[in-house]
Design a protein around this motif. Structure first.
Motif, PDB file in Angstrom:
ATOM      1  N   LEU A  62       0.952  -1.132   0.072  1.00 44.10           N
ATOM      2  CA  LEU A  62      -0.096   0.019   0.049  1.00 44.10           C
ATOM      3  C   LEU A  62       0.950   1.293   0.045  1.00 44.10           C
ATOM      4  O   LEU A  62       1.841   1.412   0.905  1.00 44.10           O
ATOM      5  N   ARG A  63       0.698   2.056  -0.917  1.00 45.61           N
ATOM      6  CA  ARG A  63       1.675   3.185  -1.343  1.00 45.61           C
ATOM      7  C   ARG A  63       1.186   4.428  -0.616  1.00 45.61           C
ATOM      8  O   ARG A  63      -0.266   4.926  -0.984  1.00 45.61           O
ATOM      9  N   LEU A  64       1.713   5.088   0.264  1.00 45.15           N
ATOM     10  CA  LEU A  64       1.297   6.199   0.724  1.00 45.15           C
ATOM     11  C   LEU A  64       2.126   7.490   0.053  1.00 45.15           C
ATOM     12  O   LEU A  64       3.587   7.270  -0.016  1.00 45.15           O
ATOM     13  N   MET A  65       1.542   8.311  -0.444  1.00 47.23           N
ATOM     14  CA  MET A  65       2.072   9.427  -1.460  1.00 47.23           C
ATOM     15  C   MET A  65       1.833  10.668  -1.038  1.00 47.23           C
ATOM     16  O   MET A  65       0.736  11.057  -0.679  1.00 47.23           O
ATOM     17  N   PHE A  66       2.871  11.525  -0.731  1.00 45.25           N
ATOM     18  CA  PHE A  66       2.560  13.147  -0.523  1.00 45.25           C
ATOM     19  C   PHE A  66       3.195  13.629  -1.998  1.00 45.25           C
ATOM     20  O   PHE A  66       4.275  13.708  -2.285  1.00 45.25           O
ATOM     21  N   TRP A  67       2.310  14.423  -2.463  1.00 41.82           N
ATOM     22  CA  TRP A  67       2.592  15.158  -3.593  1.00 41.82           C
ATOM     23  C   TRP A  67       3.831  16.032  -3.753  1.00 41.82           C
ATOM     24  O   TRP A  67       4.678  16.291  -4.561  1.00 41.82           O
ATOM     25  N   SER A  68       4.151  16.542  -2.555  1.00 37.01           N
ATOM     26  CA  SER A  68       5.204  17.585  -2.653  1.00 37.01           C
ATOM     27  C   SER A  68       6.312  17.115  -1.553  1.00 37.01           C
ATOM     28  O   SER A  68       7.293  17.713  -1.029  1.00 37.01           O
ATOM     29  N   GLY A  69       6.301  15.682  -1.318  1.00 37.40           N
ATOM     30  CA  GLY A  69       7.133  14.976  -0.313  1.00 37.40           C
ATOM     31  C   GLY A  69       8.767  15.022  -0.537  1.00 37.40           C
ATOM     32  O   GLY A  69       9.468  15.094   0.513  1.00 37.40           O
ATOM     33  N   ALA A  70       8.920  15.199  -1.783  1.00 38.39           N
ATOM     34  CA  ALA A  70      10.530  15.387  -2.173  1.00 38.39           C
ATOM     35  C   ALA A  70      11.043  16.211  -1.510  1.00 38.39           C
ATOM     36  O   ALA A  70      12.091  16.328  -0.922  1.00 38.39           O
TER      37      ALA A  70
END
Length: 130
Positions: A62-70
């Motif tokens: 299950l992938r949790l992604m933050f659009w500006s996470g980099a």
């Protein structure tokens, strides 16, 4: 919780339902001002129309992604997007979720944002909002 997100979570296998429920609960608590809905077939939370965080079932988990996470500069968000400013982490069980890390990332998601809302209008160019 948004009905669509609840349906999405309930449609997952049991182990993934636990991950989804934990993520949704913490995200809803920490981003109480956010709008949440199913977007491109996955749960996503938005601030002022800008996608902030979401999750989806993929082969690796299950992938949790933050659009500006980099821009968060967080070791735990170790899957960086190649084209945009996103960063992700994969979970195989709810026990892998570190609530303190997640809350810190969610706080950063409010403070560090790239303008995905207007990416089409800008022909794929991202601009920093915060």
């Amino acid at each position: 919780m948004d009905v669509g997100i609840k349906d999405y979570n309930n449609s997952q296998q049991e182990i993934d339902q636990e991950i989804c429920a934990t993520l949704a609960r913490i995200i809803d608590q920490e981003l109480s001002e956010a709008e949440s809905k199913i977007w491109h077939a996955h749960p996503v939370w938005f601030l002022e129309g800008n996608p902030i965080v979401g999750y989806s079932k993929q082969k690796k988990g299950l992938r949790l992604m933050f659009w500006s996470g980099a821009g968060f500069e967080e070791e735990g968000l170790n899957v960086l997007g190649a084209k945009f400013k996103d960063a992700s982490v994969f979970y195989q069980s709810a026990g892998e979720i570190d609530e303190n890390d997640l809350k810190r990332w969610l706080k950063k998601s409010i403070e560090i944002q790239w303008d995905y809302k207007n990416i089409v209008k800008r022909k794929g160019k991202l601009e920093r909002l915060k």
